[in-house]
Motif scaffolding. Structure first.
Motif, short mmCIF file in Angstrom:
data_model
loop_
_atom_site.label_atom_id
_atom_site.label_comp_id
_atom_site.label_asym_id
_atom_site.label_seq_id
_atom_site.Cartn_x
_atom_site.Cartn_y
_atom_site.Cartn_z
N ASP A 1 0.81 -1.30 0.07
CA ASP A 1 -0.09 0.01 0.00
C ASP A 1 0.79 1.50 -0.01
OD1 ASP A 1 -2.60 -1.53 0.48
OD2 ASP A 1 -1.53 -2.02 2.19
N VAL A 2 2.04 0.83 0.60
CA VAL A 2 2.95 2.25 0.59
C VAL A 2 4.19 1.91 0.74
CG1 VAL A 2 2.60 2.13 3.14
CG2 VAL A 2 3.42 4.15 2.31
N LEU A 3 5.27 2.92 0.10
CA LEU A 3 6.56 2.65 0.00
C LEU A 3 7.46 3.38 1.21
CD1 LEU A 3 8.64 1.64 -3.02
CD2 LEU A 3 9.79 3.13 -1.20
N THR A 4 8.17 3.02 1.90
CA THR A 4 8.90 3.99 2.63
C THR A 4 10.40 4.11 2.66
OG1 THR A 4 8.96 5.01 4.99
CG2 THR A 4 9.04 2.72 4.82
N THR A 5 10.89 5.30 2.59
CA THR A 5 12.50 5.42 2.74
C THR A 5 12.54 7.00 2.82
OG1 THR A 5 14.70 4.77 1.68
CG2 THR A 5 12.82 5.54 0.12
N ASP A 6 13.73 7.24 2.54
CA ASP A 6 14.25 8.85 2.59
C ASP A 6 13.41 9.46 1.59
OD1 ASP A 6 15.88 7.94 4.58
OD2 ASP A 6 17.84 8.04 3.36
N ASN A 7 13.07 11.14 1.99
CA ASN A 7 12.21 11.68 0.99
C ASN A 7 12.89 11.89 -0.30
OD1 ASN A 7 14.07 13.47 2.53
ND2 ASN A 7 12.97 15.02 2.03
N ALA A 8 14.21 11.99 -0.42
CA ALA A 8 15.06 12.44 -1.41
C ALA A 8 14.88 11.22 -2.25
CB ALA A 8 16.53 12.70 -1.30
N ILE A 9 14.83 9.92 -2.04
CA ILE A 9 14.74 8.79 -2.80
C ILE A 9 13.36 8.86 -3.38
CG2 ILE A 9 14.96 6.20 -2.88
CD1 ILE A 9 17.30 6.38 -0.83
N LEU A 10 12.55 8.82 -2.55
CA LEU A 10 10.90 9.05 -2.97
C LEU A 10 10.82 10.03 -3.89
CD1 LEU A 10 9.17 8.25 0.53
CD2 LEU A 10 9.95 6.64 -1.50
N MET A 11 11.51 11.15 -3.82
CA MET A 11 11.26 12.24 -4.85
C MET A 11 11.56 11.98 -6.29
SD MET A 11 12.76 15.56 -2.54
CE MET A 11 13.45 16.40 -4.24
N GLY A 12 12.75 11.07 -6.18
CA GLY A 12 13.21 10.29 -7.38
C GLY A 12 12.16 9.64 -7.95
N MET A 13 11.59 8.77 -7.37
CA MET A 13 10.59 7.95 -7.73
C MET A 13 9.26 8.67 -8.43
SD MET A 13 10.73 4.78 -4.80
CE MET A 13 12.02 3.96 -4.41
N HIS A 14 9.00 9.84 -7.50
CA HIS A 14 7.88 10.81 -8.10
C HIS A 14 7.97 11.08 -9.46
CE1 HIS A 14 4.76 13.87 -8.25
NE2 HIS A 14 5.86 14.70 -8.15
N LYS A 15 9.30 11.45 -9.43
CA LYS A 15 9.62 12.15 -10.83
C LYS A 15 9.59 11.11 -12.02
CE LYS A 15 12.64 16.01 -9.93
NZ LYS A 15 13.74 16.92 -9.98
N GLN A 16 9.94 9.89 -11.72
CA GLN A 16 9.94 8.79 -12.71
C GLN A 16 8.44 8.60 -12.86
OE1 GLN A 16 12.56 6.06 -10.26
NE2 GLN A 16 12.87 5.26 -12.53
N ASP A 17 7.39 8.58 -12.05
CA ASP A 17 6.24 8.23 -12.09
C ASP A 17 5.28 9.12 -11.34
OD1 ASP A 17 3.70 7.34 -12.60
OD2 ASP A 17 4.20 5.22 -12.58
N PRO A 18 4.66 10.38 -11.76
CA PRO A 18 4.05 11.17 -11.16
C PRO A 18 2.44 10.69 -10.53
CG PRO A 18 4.78 12.30 -13.11
CD PRO A 18 4.92 10.69 -13.16
N ASP A 19 2.07 9.63 -10.63
CA ASP A 19 1.04 8.93 -10.31
C ASP A 19 1.53 8.69 -8.92
OD1 ASP A 19 -0.51 9.47 -12.50
OD2 ASP A 19 -0.17 7.45 -13.35
N TYR A 20 2.64 8.73 -8.48
CA TYR A 20 2.89 8.37 -6.93
C TYR A 20 3.31 9.33 -6.22
CZ TYR A 20 2.00 3.51 -8.45
OH TYR A 20 1.47 2.50 -9.00
N VAL A 21 2.98 10.06 -5.25
CA VAL A 21 3.21 10.81 -4.38
C VAL A 21 3.66 10.99 -2.95
CG1 VAL A 21 1.50 12.35 -5.85
CG2 VAL A 21 0.99 11.16 -3.84
N LEU A 22 4.53 11.79 -2.40
CA LEU A 22 4.84 11.89 -1.13
C LEU A 22 3.84 12.19 -0.12
CD1 LEU A 22 7.50 12.09 -2.99
CD2 LEU A 22 8.60 12.99 -0.86
N THR A 23 3.58 11.78 1.04
CA THR A 23 2.65 12.02 1.98
C THR A 23 3.26 11.82 3.35
OG1 THR A 23 0.51 12.02 2.71
CG2 THR A 23 1.63 9.83 2.18
N GLY A 24 2.72 12.60 4.34
CA GLY A 24 3.06 12.22 5.68
C GLY A 24 4.37 13.02 6.22
N GLY A 25 4.78 14.07 5.51
CA GLY A 25 5.87 14.89 5.90
C GLY A 25 7.09 14.18 6.32
N LEU A 26 7.88 14.38 7.22
CA LEU A 26 9.17 13.84 7.60
C LEU A 26 8.95 13.42 9.04
CD1 LEU A 26 11.97 16.17 5.95
CD2 LEU A 26 10.77 14.29 4.98
N PHE A 27 9.27 11.99 9.03
CA PHE A 27 9.33 11.64 10.45
C PHE A 27 10.69 11.03 11.24
CE2 PHE A 27 7.86 8.18 7.72
CZ PHE A 27 8.31 6.86 8.25
#
Length: 285
Positions: free
Chosen positions: A202-228
């Motif tokens: 349902d969700v993938l978690t890792t560092d926001n910078a890595i997730l940003m790269g995934m979002h750029k690859q596929d904008p149908d996936y977005v970052l949520t929840g801020g930084l914890f």
């Protein structure tokens, strides 16, 4: 007389073999006792561990075979710093693929000289390897499909499948932040992102910078929840390579002072680096 001469020749030959063996052993020991920097210079090439599956940091183009990203540009600059700016980069830098599970092992074994591979500095990891100064600061976040109802770690319950990567701090952090959620692990980020897109979580978690790269690859996936979490990145060194680690720290300080680090940072992330990264000798402790 003939027997005496034969005996003398055998003895002389035996002595020569022993001396040759001792000489070879001494030569080998002298090489192994050389500093890491001297070994690199003697070899004529820096061997650096980087990731091939993390957009913005180290991503391999399947068509050209080139690996590009923030970590890659830093390793290219380091190789030029060691061998000279007039050298061809392919002659002085060898990139070896690592992942979150193998990067520390390959540094410790001496298979690579160092790793620049989105590695968060932790006290636990410092029991087996050393880290250089901080060169990037990230924070753990969540990546979900656009239509997901998940908005934060508080939404991760017993019916949630969270995807993460083996050997990463993200795996440990999410188990603490969402103890009831089911965690599924993959070997690298390419596999993890493919699993998310194919509905295996349902969700993938890792560092926001890595997730940003995934979002750029596929904008149908977005970052949520801020930084914890806070995730300061450092290059990985063998614990016996203090001199080489300090050499690279000085190189990073020069990059910060000259503005070259900020230039590379902005190239990949589209913004100026935070002030904490640009401070000289930025360290975890």
């Amino acid at each position: 007389m003939k027997k005496s001469l034969v005996l003398m020749l055998v003895m002389l030959l035996s002595v020569g073999i022993v001396l040759a063996a001792c000489g070879g052993k001494e030569s080998s020991n002298s090489n192994s006792n050389a500093s890491k920097l001297d070994q690199i210079k003697d070899r004529g090439k820096l061997v650096a561990g980087v990731k091939y599956d993390v957009n913005l940091f180290g991503l391999k183009d399947p068509k050209s075979g080139d690996v590009k990203g923030y970590d890659i540009d830093l390793m290219k600059a380091l190789a030029k710093h060691i061998f000279g700016k007039d050298k061809k980069i392919d002659d002085i830098l060898e990139l070896k693929q690592v992942n979150s599970k193998t990067r520390m092992e390959l540094v410790s074994s001496g298979d690579i000289d160092l790793a620049s591979a989105t590695a968060t500095i932790t006290e636990e990891r410092e029991q087996t390897v050393d880290f250089g100064n901080v060169y990037f600061i990230a924070g753990q976040s969540l990546l979900v499909p656009k239509d997901s109802k998940i908005k934060s770690v508080d939404d991760l319950g017993k019916d949630t499948v969270v995807i993460s990567v083996k050997g990463s701090t993200s795996e440990q952090n999410i188990k603490e932040a969402a103890p009831d959620a089911k965690v599924t692990l993959f070997d690298d980020y390419a596999q993890a992102f493919t699993a998310l897109k194919s509905g295996k979580g349902d969700v993938l978690t890792t560092d926001n910078a890595i997730l940003m790269g995934m979002h750029k690859q596929d904008p149908d996936y977005v970052l949520t929840g801020g930084l914890f979490t806070d995730e300061p990145y450092g290059m990985i060194f063998n614990q016996d390579d203090d001199e080489f680690r300090e050499y690279v720290n000085d190189f990073l300080n020069d990059m910060k002072e000259s503005g070259e680090l900020a230039k590379i940072y902005k190239k990949w992330f589209g913004e100026e680096p935070p002030e904490d990264i640009l401070k000289e000798n930025t360290m975890l402790k």
